[in-house]
Write a protein that holds these residues in place. Structure first.
Motif, PDB file in Angstrom:
ATOM      1  N   PHE A 151       0.870  -1.170   0.000  1.00  0.00           N
ATOM      2  CA  PHE A 151       0.000   0.000   0.000  1.00  0.00           C
ATOM      3  C   PHE A 151       0.916   1.231   0.000  1.00  0.00           C
ATOM      4  O   PHE A 151       1.308   1.716   1.070  1.00  0.00           O
ATOM      5  CB  PHE A 151      -0.890   0.023   1.238  1.00  0.00           C
ATOM      6  N   PRO A 152       1.297   1.760  -1.166  1.00  0.00           N
ATOM      7  CA  PRO A 152       2.228   2.898  -1.220  1.00  0.00           C
ATOM      8  C   PRO A 152       1.523   4.229  -0.938  1.00  0.00           C
ATOM      9  O   PRO A 152       1.086   4.912  -1.851  1.00  0.00           O
ATOM     10  CB  PRO A 152       2.781   2.830  -2.646  1.00  0.00           C
ATOM     11  N   LYS A 153       1.390   4.546   0.329  1.00  0.00           N
ATOM     12  CA  LYS A 153       0.680   5.730   0.831  1.00  0.00           C
ATOM     13  C   LYS A 153      -0.835   5.603   0.716  1.00  0.00           C
ATOM     14  O   LYS A 153      -1.567   6.447   1.247  1.00  0.00           O
ATOM     15  CB  LYS A 153       1.133   7.027   0.115  1.00  0.00           C
ATOM     16  N   SER A 154      -1.327   4.566   0.045  1.00  0.00           N
ATOM     17  CA  SER A 154      -2.759   4.463  -0.231  1.00  0.00           C
ATOM     18  C   SER A 154      -3.579   4.072   0.994  1.00  0.00           C
ATOM     19  O   SER A 154      -4.792   4.294   1.020  1.00  0.00           O
ATOM     20  CB  SER A 154      -3.002   3.453  -1.357  1.00  0.00           C
ATOM     21  N   ILE A 155      -2.942   3.484   2.016  1.00  0.00           N
ATOM     22  CA  ILE A 155      -3.698   3.117   3.216  1.00  0.00           C
ATOM     23  C   ILE A 155      -4.330   4.367   3.841  1.00  0.00           C
ATOM     24  O   ILE A 155      -5.403   4.305   4.449  1.00  0.00           O
ATOM     25  CB  ILE A 155      -2.785   2.392   4.243  1.00  0.00           C
ATOM     26  N   SER A 156      -3.687   5.519   3.647  1.00  0.00           N
ATOM     27  CA  SER A 156      -4.198   6.776   4.198  1.00  0.00           C
ATOM     28  C   SER A 156      -5.499   7.207   3.529  1.00  0.00           C
ATOM     29  O   SER A 156      -6.258   7.992   4.098  1.00  0.00           O
ATOM     30  CB  SER A 156      -3.163   7.890   4.026  1.00  0.00           C
ATOM     31  N   GLU A 157      -5.738   6.705   2.331  1.00  0.00           N
ATOM     32  CA  GLU A 157      -6.876   7.170   1.550  1.00  0.00           C
ATOM     33  C   GLU A 157      -8.078   6.226   1.633  1.00  0.00           C
ATOM     34  O   GLU A 157      -9.087   6.449   0.974  1.00  0.00           O
ATOM     35  CB  GLU A 157      -6.442   7.379   0.101  1.00  0.00           C
ATOM     36  N   LEU A 158      -7.951   5.189   2.445  1.00  0.00           N
ATOM     37  CA  LEU A 158      -9.050   4.242   2.623  1.00  0.00           C
ATOM     38  C   LEU A 158      -9.866   4.615   3.859  1.00  0.00           C
ATOM     39  O   LEU A 158      -9.318   4.918   4.911  1.00  0.00           O
ATOM     40  CB  LEU A 158      -8.508   2.820   2.779  1.00  0.00           C
ATOM     41  N   SER A 159     -11.174   4.572   3.717  1.00  0.00           N
ATOM     42  CA  SER A 159     -12.052   4.829   4.858  1.00  0.00           C
ATOM     43  C   SER A 159     -12.093   3.603   5.774  1.00  0.00           C
ATOM     44  O   SER A 159     -11.662   2.504   5.390  1.00  0.00           O
ATOM     45  CB  SER A 159     -13.459   5.152   4.372  1.00  0.00           C
ATOM     46  N   LYS A 160     -12.625   3.774   6.964  1.00  0.00           N
ATOM     47  CA  LYS A 160     -12.759   2.645   7.885  1.00  0.00           C
ATOM     48  C   LYS A 160     -13.635   1.555   7.291  1.00  0.00           C
ATOM     49  O   LYS A 160     -13.359   0.361   7.451  1.00  0.00           O
ATOM     50  CB  LYS A 160     -13.333   3.129   9.216  1.00  0.00           C
ATOM     51  N   ASP A 161     -14.700   1.955   6.613  1.00  0.00           N
ATOM     52  CA  ASP A 161     -15.594   0.973   5.997  1.00  0.00           C
ATOM     53  C   ASP A 161     -14.873   0.195   4.890  1.00  0.00           C
ATOM     54  O   ASP A 161     -15.078  -1.017   4.739  1.00  0.00           O
ATOM     55  CB  ASP A 161     -16.827   1.663   5.417  1.00  0.00           C
ATOM     56  N   GLU A 162     -14.044   0.885   4.114  1.00  0.00           N
ATOM     57  CA  GLU A 162     -13.290   0.204   3.057  1.00  0.00           C
ATOM     58  C   GLU A 162     -12.295  -0.780   3.650  1.00  0.00           C
ATOM     59  O   GLU A 162     -12.091  -1.883   3.113  1.00  0.00           O
ATOM     60  CB  GLU A 162     -12.586   1.237   2.184  1.00  0.00           C
ATOM     61  N   VAL A 163     -11.667  -0.400   4.751  1.00  0.00           N
ATOM     62  CA  VAL A 163     -10.729  -1.312   5.414  1.00  0.00           C
ATOM     63  C   VAL A 163     -11.462  -2.540   5.938  1.00  0.00           C
ATOM     64  O   VAL A 163     -10.988  -3.676   5.803  1.00  0.00           O
ATOM     65  CB  VAL A 163      -9.983  -0.586   6.548  1.00  0.00           C
ATOM     66  N   GLU A 164     -12.631  -2.346   6.521  1.00  0.00           N
ATOM     67  CA  GLU A 164     -13.417  -3.477   7.010  1.00  0.00           C
ATOM     68  C   GLU A 164     -13.812  -4.396   5.864  1.00  0.00           C
ATOM     69  O   GLU A 164     -13.831  -5.626   6.013  1.00  0.00           O
ATOM     70  CB  GLU A 164     -14.662  -2.976   7.747  1.00  0.00           C
TER      71      GLU A 164
END
Length: 293
Positions: A151-164
């Motif tokens: 995740f090249p900096k992209s983890i910052s751009e994911l919402s909590k719902d997307e992570v779930e």
């Protein structure tokens, strides 16, 4: 393979041409990440400014991240990597700087934006690109087959719902290989960092629910020293980047809306024009998981 210096200079030439043709520089004010702000990467001009400002630092960080990974990983003849939120694929460039010459790369790039000037495949490697969101891509995978997920900096751009949602798909699909590596590059801003590490911990727990155990160094946060990047690695010399960085610094004065009396364009006032040249902004985590016999 092109040097990172030449790549950034090419982007600066692209930017010069766009400015000469009357592109709206005010749009660059969205290039900020503090407190959850996200840029509009669809803007071609902003892509060029992004690379000039962050290209050297991110390429350096990803090189260090992959180098640390390879300290505990002996790749075979092929390393399969899925880059989730790959952007211009600079993490592929960084990987090639540290990977043994006898190991080829099978690289899957995933991004909702089809970035201009993506790094091309080196001889013997294979690159494919899918233009869609991370969650949509994972939903279409029958199983997760790569050795490495980055995740090249992209983890910052994911919402909590997307992570779930990602966690749910990990539990449902599982991994084809007995050993898998997750690499997370994060923003240094403390607000973003706290949010990002909560996300990586959630993904880690989902993988562990499959019966895979992390190694002893999992969840460690790696940070950079307060040193100039060019003094840490000679691949990142800035001697030939003066023109590109001068262009970046002068952008607010090149805007069509520049006001001579106030010596500023009001819309460009918040534009940040300093390139990231220090290693101290580096933040990443590496997780290695192995199936339990």
């Amino acid at each position: 393979m092109i040097s990172i210096t030449d790549y950034i200079n090419n982007k600066a030439e692209n930017l010069k041409e766009k400015v000469a043709n009357g592109c709206d520089l005010c749009g660059c004010r969205s290039l900020r990440f503090d407190y959850g702000n996200l840029p509009d990467y669809n803007n071609d001009l902003l892509q060029d400014v992004y690379v000039i400002r962050y290209g050297l630092a991110y390429a350096f960080e990803y090189k260090r991240m992959y180098k640390r990974l390879l300290e505990n990983l002996a790749p075979g003849r092929t390393l399969e990597v899925t880059s989730l939120g790959c952007g211009n694929m600079v993490d592929y460039w960084s990987l090639k700087q540290v990977l043994p010459a006898n190991c080829s790369v099978r690289y899957h790039g995933v991004d909702v934006i089809d970035w201009n000037d993506k790094f091309p495949a080196w001889a013997g490697d294979r690159i494919d690109f899918v233009q869609e969101g991370i969650n949509d891509y994972l939903a279409e995978c029958n199983s997760l087959t790569s050795d490495v997920y980055v995740f090249p900096k992209s983890i910052s751009e994911l919402s909590k719902d997307e992570v779930e949602d990602i966690c749910r798909m990990i539990r449902e699909k599982g991994f084809a290989k007995d050993e898998v590596h997750f690499l997370f590059s994060m923003r240094a801003n403390q607000y973003n960092l706290d949010c990002d590490m909560a996300k990586t911990e959630r993904i880690s727990k989902a993988i562990m629910e499959l019966g895979m155990l992390p190694d002893t160094e999992a969840c460690a946060l790696y940070e950079g020293l307060d040193k100039m990047i060019c003094n840490c690695d000679r691949d990142f010399s800035i001697d030939e980047l003066n023109g590109a960085y001068n262009l970046l610094n002068n952008l607010p004065y090149m805007c069509d809306n520049y006001n001579e009396s106030n010596r500023v364009c009001e819309r460009c006032r918040e534009n940040r024009t300093q390139p990231m040249l220090k290693a101290k902004y580096m933040r990443y985590q590496i997780y290695t998981f192995r199936k339990v016999a």
